[in-house]
Design a protein around this motif. Structure first.
Motif, PDB file in Angstrom:
ATOM      1  N   UNK A  10       4.578   6.176  -4.114  1.00  0.00           N
ATOM      2  CA  UNK A  10       4.263   7.672  -2.990  1.00  0.00           C
ATOM      3  C   UNK A  10       5.479   7.062  -2.451  1.00  0.00           C
ATOM      4  N   UNK A  11       5.897   6.405  -2.483  1.00  0.00           N
ATOM      5  CA  UNK A  11       6.726   6.071  -0.719  1.00  0.00           C
ATOM      6  C   UNK A  11       8.059   6.626  -1.206  1.00  0.00           C
ATOM      7  N   UNK A  12       8.848   6.726  -2.736  1.00  0.00           N
ATOM      8  CA  UNK A  12       9.846   6.828  -3.389  1.00  0.00           C
ATOM      9  C   UNK A  12       9.325   8.250  -3.278  1.00  0.00           C
ATOM     10  N   UNK A  13       8.516   8.983  -4.277  1.00  0.00           N
ATOM     11  CA  UNK A  13       7.869  10.553  -4.187  1.00  0.00           C
ATOM     12  C   UNK A  13       7.717  11.265  -2.960  1.00  0.00           C
ATOM     13  N   UNK A  14       7.070  10.854  -2.012  1.00  0.00           N
ATOM     14  CA  UNK A  14       7.068  11.437  -0.161  1.00  0.00           C
ATOM     15  C   UNK A  14       8.498  11.939   0.224  1.00  0.00           C
ATOM     16  N   UNK A  15      10.094  10.862  -0.733  1.00  0.00           N
ATOM     17  CA  UNK A  15      10.997  11.196   0.248  1.00  0.00           C
ATOM     18  C   UNK A  15      11.670  12.028  -0.897  1.00  0.00           C
ATOM     19  N   UNK A  16      11.731  11.773  -1.787  1.00  0.00           N
ATOM     20  CA  UNK A  16      11.970  13.238  -2.564  1.00  0.00           C
ATOM     21  C   UNK A  16      11.951  14.795  -2.615  1.00  0.00           C
ATOM     22  N   UNK A  17      10.486  14.844  -2.327  1.00  0.00           N
ATOM     23  CA  UNK A  17       9.993  16.114  -2.053  1.00  0.00           C
ATOM     24  C   UNK A  17       9.246  16.315  -0.359  1.00  0.00           C
ATOM     25  N   UNK A  18       9.871  15.341   0.247  1.00  0.00           N
ATOM     26  CA  UNK A  18       9.545  15.148   2.025  1.00  0.00           C
ATOM     27  C   UNK A  18       8.427  15.692   2.143  1.00  0.00           C
ATOM     28  N   UNK A  19       7.524  14.922   2.282  1.00  0.00           N
ATOM     29  CA  UNK A  19       6.545  14.840   2.275  1.00  0.00           C
ATOM     30  C   UNK A  19       5.865  13.666   4.032  1.00  0.00           C
ATOM     31  N   UNK A  20       4.976  13.955   4.415  1.00  0.00           N
ATOM     32  CA  UNK A  20       5.005  13.532   6.012  1.00  0.00           C
ATOM     33  C   UNK A  20       4.058  12.697   5.603  1.00  0.00           C
ATOM     34  N   UNK A  21       4.462  11.781   5.474  1.00  0.00           N
ATOM     35  CA  UNK A  21       3.223  10.379   5.793  1.00  0.00           C
ATOM     36  C   UNK A  21       2.187  10.224   6.862  1.00  0.00           C
ATOM     37  N   UNK A  22       0.846   9.929   6.614  1.00  0.00           N
ATOM     38  CA  UNK A  22       0.278  10.233   7.508  1.00  0.00           C
ATOM     39  C   UNK A  22      -0.734   9.077   7.560  1.00  0.00           C
ATOM     40  N   UNK A  23      -1.169   8.272   7.792  1.00  0.00           N
ATOM     41  CA  UNK A  23      -2.178   6.958   8.457  1.00  0.00           C
ATOM     42  C   UNK A  23      -3.536   7.724   8.241  1.00  0.00           C
ATOM     43  N   UNK A  24      -4.685   6.715   7.241  1.00  0.00           N
ATOM     44  CA  UNK A  24      -5.923   7.185   6.809  1.00  0.00           C
ATOM     45  C   UNK A  24      -6.351   5.617   6.830  1.00  0.00           C
ATOM     46  N   UNK A  25      -7.219   5.350   8.607  1.00  0.00           N
ATOM     47  CA  UNK A  25      -7.678   4.955   8.749  1.00  0.00           C
ATOM     48  C   UNK A  25      -9.210   4.582   7.888  1.00  0.00           C
TER      49      UNK A  25
END
Length: 513
Positions: free
Chosen positions: A498-513
């Protein structure tokens, strides 16, 4: 002449003074109740009582008791984002308990953590890393003049609803939309650590609350109430529960609810059979809190009643359980074990009893107890095979090793080749070191290639699932992707993908508690 008055003689001995505590001897809130205070909350209240921030208190007073040094604020702030372990059990929790007890001279700090349940639960998915709170509780405590604090119940990941007000626990500030860790450098209970706004809300302002809660809400409230009962029951233990007690209680429940049928019981409570079998085999596996609640909900029993079922039925856990590795097994386990014994009698070379026990995750003494005749037959076959097995000539062995090395089929490990040639692997290394090293290297390369292929297929599967979720408007978090893939892959692999995919798609990472 004026006479002198006589006075009592002064006692000049130094009085014995009791030991003084380094920090204030604050009384924890709610011990023996479902809303007992958490240890992280107690640390925050201690810092506020001494008019210092939490970073200073941890760095200057608590850090000397820890194996890892947190002598500056930067190191302490890095620790805050993983401080959920303080409220759990283990090395970090025990270190903080010992430190706070020495600094405050209190003996009840252990009940502010999950340490009394260390031998029954696992830390997997036990606590959340960020704060969760009920705004109605905050508002009521402030209105009635009570102390604002963070209950231990709110720190547990399985608790998502307040059992008092049937309200979903909040995890983000309604003013700045930020989340807070369980401990922050400048934190006050009931206030946002980022924008400093009050987080409490009165009941009459909550228009979203329905008069008739849904079945899902009632189920979550039931789980929260049962976990609260666990926390309230902790100080009443004469002795702490352990996995042996839980395993015995589980066996009795299987006999009571499914007539000793483990498979039927697993279907009844919605748990995998092999997971259930690992719980029964004492010491192999410990349940998660959410699964424990799921089992009790299915059986209509409380968590305390289920865990202590063995004692409540007037049975005693004998000390022989620690030393006697022979245990009772269900009829289904006997049938599976009997089939394994029958297959072993037909295998060439025959496996030993130890190998059969290891494969079935059971002790050898248990197999000898239930299947004495089959064990004798297998022992005779193993002995006869060893006596009948004659080592090949070294020339023949060398020829077979070279043919195995040049063979294009999937290679066999050297240990398996040595077993086929009735010799020892060390002897092969002694006589043919270069050939053996080449065979071992070929097998390692084969395993590495298979693992790379499996990982590539897994990454493709994860990427496709995450992309599909994102296109459907669902945030592809680790837990969401894992759930859609039926928990086939590890969280570490999903996180890396997901870290690689988020960089490719420019998705902002969220924190899910």
């Amino acid at each position: 002449m004026k006479s002198h008055e006589e006075y009592e003689a002064l006692d000049l001995t130094v009085p014995v003074t009791p030991r003084r505590s380094r920090l204030y001897n604050l009384k924890p809130i709610g011990i023996g109740t479902p809303f007992v205070e958490s240890l992280t909350s107690y640390i925050v209240r201690l810092s506020n009582a001494h008019c210092v921030n939490v970073s200073t208190l941890v760095a200057k007073e608590i850090a000397p008791f820890m194996t890892q040094t947190y002598s500056n604020r930067r190191a302490v702030s890095g620790f805050f984002n993983r401080c959920a372990a303080i409220n759990e059990f283990g090395m970090i929790a025990s270190t903080f308990i010992r430190a706070i007890e020495n600094l405050t001279l209190r003996k009840d700090i252990i009940f502010l953590t999950m340490s009394p349940w260390e031998k029954v639960l696992t830390t997997l998915n036990l606590s959340r890393q960020i704060q969760a709170w009920c705004p109605v509780c905050y508002a009521e405590w402030r209105k009635t003049g009570q102390i604002i604090y963070f209950p231990l119940l709110w720190t547990l990941d399985s608790v998502t609803v307040c059992p008092r007000h049937y309200q979903k626990l909040e995890t983000t500030c309604p003013f700045c939309n930020n989340y807070m860790y369980l401990i922050e450098g400048f934190l006050r209970p009931g206030f946002c650590a980022k924008c400093n706004n009050w987080l409490g809300t009165l009941v009459d302002k909550l228009k979203c609350q329905s008069d008739t809660p849904s079945s899902e809400t009632l189920e979550r409230v039931w789980l929260a109430e049962e976990i609260g009962t666990m926390l309230a029951f902790s100080p009443q233990f004469v002795f702490l529960p352990n996995i042996h007690i839980f395993a015995e209680s589980l066996r009795l429940a299987i006999k009571h609810f499914s007539n000793g049928n483990s498979c039927e019981f697993a279907r009844l409570v919605g748990v995998e059979y092999y997971t259930l079998r690992n719980w029964i085999q004492t010491g192999y596996s410990i349940p998660r809190l959410c699964l424990l609640g799921k089992i009790c909900r299915s059986l209509g029993k409380g968590i305390i009643d289920f865990i202590l079922y063995f004692q409540l039925e007037n049975h005693n856990v004998n000390s022989k359980n620690k030393y006697d590795h022979r245990r009772e097994i269900t009829d289904t386990d006997k049938h599976m074990l009997f089939n394994s014994m029958q297959k072993a009698l037909k295998q060439i070379p025959p496996p030993t009893i130890t190998e059969i026990a290891k494969k079935n995750r059971i002790s050898s003494s248990t197999i000898h107890h239930y299947f004495p005749n089959e064990c004798k037959l297998i022992t005779k076959l193993v002995t006869a095979y060893k006596n009948r097995c004659v080592r090949m000539p070294w020339e023949t062995i060398e020829h077979k090793l070279l043919s195995s090395l040049k063979n294009g089929q999937p290679p066999l490990p050297l240990k398996e080749l040595a077993k086929q040639m009735c010799c020892n692997k060390n002897s092969l290394y002694k006589h043919f070191p270069e050939i053996c090293y080449s065979i071992s290297k070929k097998f390692q390369n084969y395993k590495r290639a298979v693992n790379i292929l499996k990982k590539t297929e897994s990454v493709i599967d994860i990427r496709e699932t995450a992309t599909k979720l994102y296109n459907n408007g669902i945030y592809p978090s680790i837990s969401t992707v894992s759930k859609h893939l039926n928990n086939k892959y590890s969280d570490r692999l999903i996180n890396e993908t997901l870290a690689v995919l988020f960089t490719e798609l420019q998705i902002q990472k969220k924190y899910i508690g």
